[in-house]
Design an enzyme around this catalytic site. Sequence first.
Site, PDB file in Angstrom:
ATOM      1  N   ASN A  72       6.204  21.715  -3.857  1.00 52.56           N
ATOM      2  CA  ASN A  72       4.990  21.216  -4.524  1.00 52.56           C
ATOM      3  C   ASN A  72       4.362  22.253  -5.445  1.00 52.56           C
ATOM      4  N   LYS A  80      -1.915  10.441  -6.723  1.00 47.37           N
ATOM      5  CA  LYS A  80      -0.660  11.074  -6.329  1.00 47.37           C
ATOM      6  C   LYS A  80      -0.528  12.439  -7.009  1.00 47.37           C
ATOM      7  N   ARG A  97      -2.256  18.132   4.811  1.00 46.85           N
ATOM      8  CA  ARG A  97      -2.215  16.724   5.232  1.00 46.85           C
ATOM      9  C   ARG A  97      -1.764  16.664   6.691  1.00 46.85           C
ATOM     10  N   PRO A 116      -5.831  20.767  -6.103  1.00 45.80           N
ATOM     11  CA  PRO A 116      -5.758  20.942  -4.646  1.00 45.80           C
ATOM     12  C   PRO A 116      -4.324  20.869  -4.117  1.00 45.80           C
ATOM     13  N   VAL A 117      -3.801  22.012  -3.673  1.00 45.49           N
ATOM     14  CA  VAL A 117      -2.447  22.073  -3.101  1.00 45.49           C
ATOM     15  C   VAL A 117      -2.593  22.112  -1.581  1.00 45.49           C
ATOM     16  N   TYR A 136       1.954   5.140   6.695  1.00 51.60           N
ATOM     17  CA  TYR A 136       2.621   4.523   5.529  1.00 51.60           C
ATOM     18  C   TYR A 136       4.122   4.368   5.777  1.00 51.60           C
ATOM     19  N   GLU A 171       0.896  -1.152   0.000  1.00 46.35           N
ATOM     20  CA  GLU A 171       0.000   0.000   0.000  1.00 46.35           C
ATOM     21  C   GLU A 171       0.935   1.202   0.000  1.00 46.35           C
ATOM     22  N   THR A 189      11.411   3.293   0.486  1.00 42.74           N
ATOM     23  CA  THR A 189      11.169   4.725   0.246  1.00 42.74           C
ATOM     24  C   THR A 189      12.062   5.607   1.113  1.00 42.74           C
ATOM     25  N   ASP A 190      12.250   6.840   0.651  1.00 46.38           N
ATOM     26  CA  ASP A 190      13.009   7.812   1.464  1.00 46.38           C
ATOM     27  C   ASP A 190      12.199   8.288   2.670  1.00 46.38           C
ATOM     28  N   GLU A 191      10.882   8.030   2.670  1.00 51.97           N
ATOM     29  CA  GLU A 191      10.035   8.554   3.751  1.00 51.97           C
ATOM     30  C   GLU A 191      10.376   7.936   5.104  1.00 51.97           C
ATOM     31  N   LYS A 226       6.513   1.008   6.126  1.00 53.05           N
ATOM     32  CA  LYS A 226       7.667   0.705   5.257  1.00 53.05           C
ATOM     33  C   LYS A 226       8.938   0.563   6.109  1.00 53.05           C
TER      34      LYS A 226
HETATM   35  P1  NAD Z   1       1.280   1.257  -6.307  1.00 53.73           P
HETATM   36  O1  NAD Z   1       0.334   1.540  -5.187  1.00 53.73           O
HETATM   37  O2  NAD Z   1       1.093   1.964  -7.602  1.00 53.73           O
HETATM   38  O3  NAD Z   1       1.272  -0.316  -6.640  1.00 53.73           O
HETATM   39  C1  NAD Z   1       1.281  -1.298  -5.641  1.00 53.73           C
HETATM   40  C2  NAD Z   1       1.000  -2.633  -6.299  1.00 53.73           C
HETATM   41  O4  NAD Z   1       1.052  -3.646  -5.292  1.00 53.73           O
HETATM   42  C3  NAD Z   1      -0.405  -2.724  -6.940  1.00 53.73           C
HETATM   43  O5  NAD Z   1      -0.317  -3.332  -8.203  1.00 53.73           O
HETATM   44  C4  NAD Z   1      -1.194  -3.586  -5.961  1.00 53.73           C
HETATM   45  O6  NAD Z   1      -2.221  -4.327  -6.579  1.00 53.73           O
HETATM   46  C5  NAD Z   1      -0.086  -4.483  -5.424  1.00 53.73           C
HETATM   47  N1  NAD Z   1      -0.411  -5.019  -4.082  1.00 53.73           N
HETATM   48  C6  NAD Z   1      -0.880  -4.323  -3.011  1.00 53.73           C
HETATM   49  N2  NAD Z   1      -1.084  -5.161  -1.970  1.00 53.73           N
HETATM   50  C7  NAD Z   1      -0.718  -6.401  -2.390  1.00 53.73           C
HETATM   51  C8  NAD Z   1      -0.672  -7.670  -1.774  1.00 53.73           C
HETATM   52  N3  NAD Z   1      -1.064  -7.833  -0.502  1.00 53.73           N
HETATM   53  N4  NAD Z   1      -0.227  -8.723  -2.495  1.00 53.73           N
HETATM   54  C9  NAD Z   1       0.157  -8.572  -3.781  1.00 53.73           C
HETATM   55  N5  NAD Z   1       0.132  -7.390  -4.435  1.00 53.73           N
HETATM   56  C10 NAD Z   1      -0.303  -6.316  -3.741  1.00 53.73           C
HETATM   57  O7  NAD Z   1       2.719   1.523  -5.703  1.00 53.73           O
HETATM   58  P2  NAD Z   1       4.028   2.110  -6.415  1.00 53.73           P
HETATM   59  O8  NAD Z   1       3.974   3.587  -6.353  1.00 53.73           O
HETATM   60  O9  NAD Z   1       4.238   1.420  -7.699  1.00 53.73           O
HETATM   61  O10 NAD Z   1       5.134   1.633  -5.359  1.00 53.73           O
HETATM   62  C11 NAD Z   1       5.754   0.358  -5.464  1.00 53.73           C
HETATM   63  C12 NAD Z   1       6.750   0.196  -4.340  1.00 53.73           C
HETATM   64  O11 NAD Z   1       7.725   1.229  -4.395  1.00 53.73           O
HETATM   65  C13 NAD Z   1       6.121   0.288  -2.949  1.00 53.73           C
HETATM   66  O12 NAD Z   1       6.753  -0.660  -2.126  1.00 53.73           O
HETATM   67  C14 NAD Z   1       6.438   1.708  -2.492  1.00 53.73           C
HETATM   68  O13 NAD Z   1       6.526   1.766  -1.093  1.00 53.73           O
HETATM   69  C15 NAD Z   1       7.781   1.932  -3.159  1.00 53.73           C
HETATM   70  N6  NAD Z   1       8.123   3.331  -3.488  1.00 53.73           N
HETATM   71  C16 NAD Z   1       7.246   4.101  -4.197  1.00 53.73           C
HETATM   72  C17 NAD Z   1       7.618   5.410  -4.561  1.00 53.73           C
HETATM   73  C18 NAD Z   1       6.703   6.293  -5.357  1.00 53.73           C
HETATM   74  O14 NAD Z   1       7.028   7.467  -5.578  1.00 53.73           O
HETATM   75  N7  NAD Z   1       5.576   5.811  -5.862  1.00 53.73           N
HETATM   76  C19 NAD Z   1       8.877   5.894  -4.190  1.00 53.73           C
HETATM   77  C20 NAD Z   1       9.727   5.055  -3.444  1.00 53.73           C
HETATM   78  C21 NAD Z   1       9.348   3.766  -3.124  1.00 53.73           C
HETATM   79  O1  DAU Z   2       9.061   9.877  -1.177  1.00 55.39           O
HETATM   80  C1  DAU Z   2       8.638   8.676  -1.745  1.00 55.39           C
HETATM   81  C2  DAU Z   2       7.150   8.528  -1.567  1.00 55.39           C
HETATM   82  O2  DAU Z   2       6.545   9.415  -2.506  1.00 55.39           O
HETATM   83  C3  DAU Z   2       6.654   7.097  -1.793  1.00 55.39           C
HETATM   84  O3  DAU Z   2       7.190   6.267  -0.811  1.00 55.39           O
HETATM   85  C4  DAU Z   2       5.122   7.056  -1.740  1.00 55.39           C
HETATM   86  O4  DAU Z   2       4.679   5.746  -2.055  1.00 55.39           O
HETATM   87  C5  DAU Z   2       4.581   8.025  -2.767  1.00 55.39           C
HETATM   88  O5  DAU Z   2       3.176   8.063  -2.696  1.00 55.39           O
HETATM   89  C6  DAU Z   2       5.152   9.425  -2.526  1.00 55.39           C
HETATM   90  O6  DAU Z   2       4.632   9.994  -1.281  1.00 55.39           O
HETATM   91  P1  DAU Z   2       4.195  11.532  -1.169  1.00 55.39           P
HETATM   92  O7  DAU Z   2       3.263  11.686  -0.046  1.00 55.39           O
HETATM   93  O8  DAU Z   2       5.386  12.428  -1.204  1.00 55.39           O
HETATM   94  O9  DAU Z   2       3.456  11.660  -2.635  1.00 55.39           O
HETATM   95  P2  DAU Z   2       2.106  12.365  -3.061  1.00 55.39           P
HETATM   96  O10 DAU Z   2       2.093  12.381  -4.553  1.00 55.39           O
HETATM   97  O11 DAU Z   2       0.915  11.835  -2.351  1.00 55.39           O
HETATM   98  O12 DAU Z   2       2.315  13.864  -2.572  1.00 55.39           O
HETATM   99  C7  DAU Z   2       3.425  14.638  -3.008  1.00 55.39           C
HETATM  100  C8  DAU Z   2       3.368  15.975  -2.289  1.00 55.39           C
HETATM  101  O13 DAU Z   2       2.239  16.698  -2.801  1.00 55.39           O
HETATM  102  C9  DAU Z   2       3.150  15.862  -0.799  1.00 55.39           C
HETATM  103  O14 DAU Z   2       3.889  16.894  -0.143  1.00 55.39           O
HETATM  104  C10 DAU Z   2       1.651  16.089  -0.614  1.00 55.39           C
HETATM  105  C11 DAU Z   2       1.314  17.022  -1.758  1.00 55.39           C
HETATM  106  N1  DAU Z   2      -0.051  16.873  -2.321  1.00 55.39           N
HETATM  107  C12 DAU Z   2      -0.481  15.630  -2.671  1.00 55.39           C
HETATM  108  C13 DAU Z   2      -1.746  15.423  -3.185  1.00 55.39           C
HETATM  109  C14 DAU Z   2      -2.226  14.053  -3.560  1.00 55.39           C
HETATM  110  C15 DAU Z   2      -0.862  17.982  -2.511  1.00 55.39           C
HETATM  111  O15 DAU Z   2      -0.442  19.141  -2.227  1.00 55.39           O
HETATM  112  N2  DAU Z   2      -2.109  17.806  -3.040  1.00 55.39           N
HETATM  113  C16 DAU Z   2      -2.601  16.570  -3.364  1.00 55.39           C
HETATM  114  O16 DAU Z   2      -3.778  16.471  -3.803  1.00 55.39           O
END
Ligand code: NAD
Ligand code: DAU
Length: 352
Positions: A257, A197, A289, A213-214, A158, A82, A132-134, A162
Site C-alpha cells: 500500500n 477506496k 483496519r 491516511p495509511v 464483506y 456492498e 472477489t479474491d478476498e 461475498k
Molecule cells: P461499487 O460499490 O462501486 O458499486 C456497487 C453498485 O451496486 C452501486 O451502483 C450500487 O448502487 C449498486 N447496489 C448496491 N446494492 C444494490 C441493491 N441491493 N440492488 C441493486 N443495486 C445495488 O462496487 P464495485 O467496486 O463497482 O464492485 C462491483 C462488484 O465487483 C461487487 O460485486 C464487488 O464485490 C466486485 N469486486 C470489486 C472489486 C474492486 O476492486 N472494486 C474487485 C473484485 C470484485
Molecule cells: O481485492 C478485491 C477487493 O478490493 C474488492 O473485493 C473490494 O470490493 C474492494 O473494495 C477492494 O478491497 P480492499 O479492502 O483491498 O480495498 P481498499 O481500497 O479499501 O483498500 C486497499 C488497501 O489500502 C487495504 O490494504 C487497506 C488500505 N487502506 C485503505 C483505505 C481506504 C489504507 O491504508 N488507507 C485507507 O484510507
Amino acid sequence: MILVTGGAGFIGSNFVLDWLAQSDEPVINLDALTYAGNLANLASLQGNSRHVFVHGDIGDRTLVDQLLRTHQPRAIVHFAAESHVDRSIHGPGAFMKTNVEGTFNLLEAARAYWGTLQGEAKANFRFHHVSTDEVYGSLKPTDPPFAETNPYEPNSPYSASKAASDHLVRAWHHTYGLPVVTTNCSNNYGPYHFPEKLIPLMIVNALAGKPLPVYGDGQQIRDWLYVKDHCSGIRAVLASGRLGETYNIGGWNEMANIDIVKTVCALLDELRPDPAGPYARLITYVTDRPGHDRRYAIDARKIERELGWRPAETFATGIRKTVQWYLDNAEWVAQVQSGAYKEWVAANYQAR
Ligand code: NAD
Ligand code: DAU
C-alpha cells in the site's frame, strides 16, 4: 440483451460503457443507486436507446421477475453489492442484505426465468457472478498466489458475504443446473472509482492538501488491475467460460500500500505540482483496519490458458491514466464528495 446489476457503480459503469462501445447488444441496468451508485458515471449514455436504466433493488423479486419477463435477456451479469471492507466493519447488515439475500433473490428469479426458456435460448443463458479474491483470505509472504482451487477463508464481513454469495451461485448450478460462471478478481482501479477506496481517496485528499491516511505499517500487499482489464476478462468468461467454473482475474501486479501511495504522489508531483511541496509530505500512518488481510495475490493462469485473456495495461500505464482522469474530472470528484460522503469520512477517519 443482457441484464447488468449494479451498473451505476465503479466497475459496473465501466463495464456498461465498454460493452455499449464494443457491441450493438442492448443493456438493462438495474441499480438501487446507493451511496456508491452514480448516474453521472453513465452521463455519456444519455439518449442512447441501447441503455435502459432501471432504478431498483436486486432484492425486489417482483421487479426482477418483471424485468426478466419483459426484456428476455440472454445473460445476467451481477455486479450489485456492498463493496467496501471498512463499511462492512462499521455496519455489516447491509452486506448480508444485498450480497447474500440479494444474490439469493436474483438466483431464484433467474432460475424461474431460465425454466421458461426453450432450446438454444435455454442452453445459451448465463448467470455471471462477479466476485472477489478476498474470499480466499490472506496470504503469507512466501505463499503462492490464490488459485481457483484455494479453500475459502474470508476474514471480513464483506468477504464473508461475498463468499456466501459465491457458494449460493455454485449450489444453484450443482443442484438446479442453472448455467453460471463466477469470476474472482483482485483490486481494481481506474475512472469512476468512489473516493472511499485507497487509490481515489489518496488522489482527492492530496489535491485538497489533506492527510493521506495509511493504515497500520502500510506494508499490506494487494494485486492491482486496471478496471477496463477486469471488464475485458468478464466479457471473455461470459462469452466462453465453462459452465459452473470459477476464473481468477488479476494484474500480476503485487504492491505494498505505501508504494501505491508514493506512486500516486509522484505522479501528482509531475502532473499537478503543489507549490507547498511534494505530496508525500501528507502521508500519515493511522490505526490499522481490524482484521486487516496482509496479502492478496492472484494466479490468473487459468483464464489465460483457457480463454487467452491477459491484462492490456501495466500498473505504470493504468495508474497514469487514472490520475489524469481525476485531474480532468474535477466536477465528478466534487459531486461525489458532497453530502453523505463527508459523514463516512468522519465516521472512518476522525477517531483513528
Ligand atoms: P461499487 O460499490 O462501486 O458499486 C456497487 C453498485 O451496486 C452501486 O451502483 C450500487 O448502487 C449498486 N447496489 C448496491 N446494492 C444494490 C441493491 N441491493 N440492488 C441493486 N443495486 C445495488 O462496487 P464495485 O467496486 O463497482 O464492485 C462491483 C462488484 O465487483 C461487487 O460485486 C464487488 O464485490 C466486485 N469486486 C470489486 C472489486 C474492486 O476492486 N472494486 C474487485 C473484485 C470484485
Ligand atoms: O481485492 C478485491 C477487493 O478490493 C474488492 O473485493 C473490494 O470490493 C474492494 O473494495 C477492494 O478491497 P480492499 O479492502 O483491498 O480495498 P481498499 O481500497 O479499501 O483498500 C486497499 C488497501 O489500502 C487495504 O490494504 C487497506 C488500505 N487502506 C485503505 C483505505 C481506504 C489504507 O491504508 N488507507 C485507507 O484510507
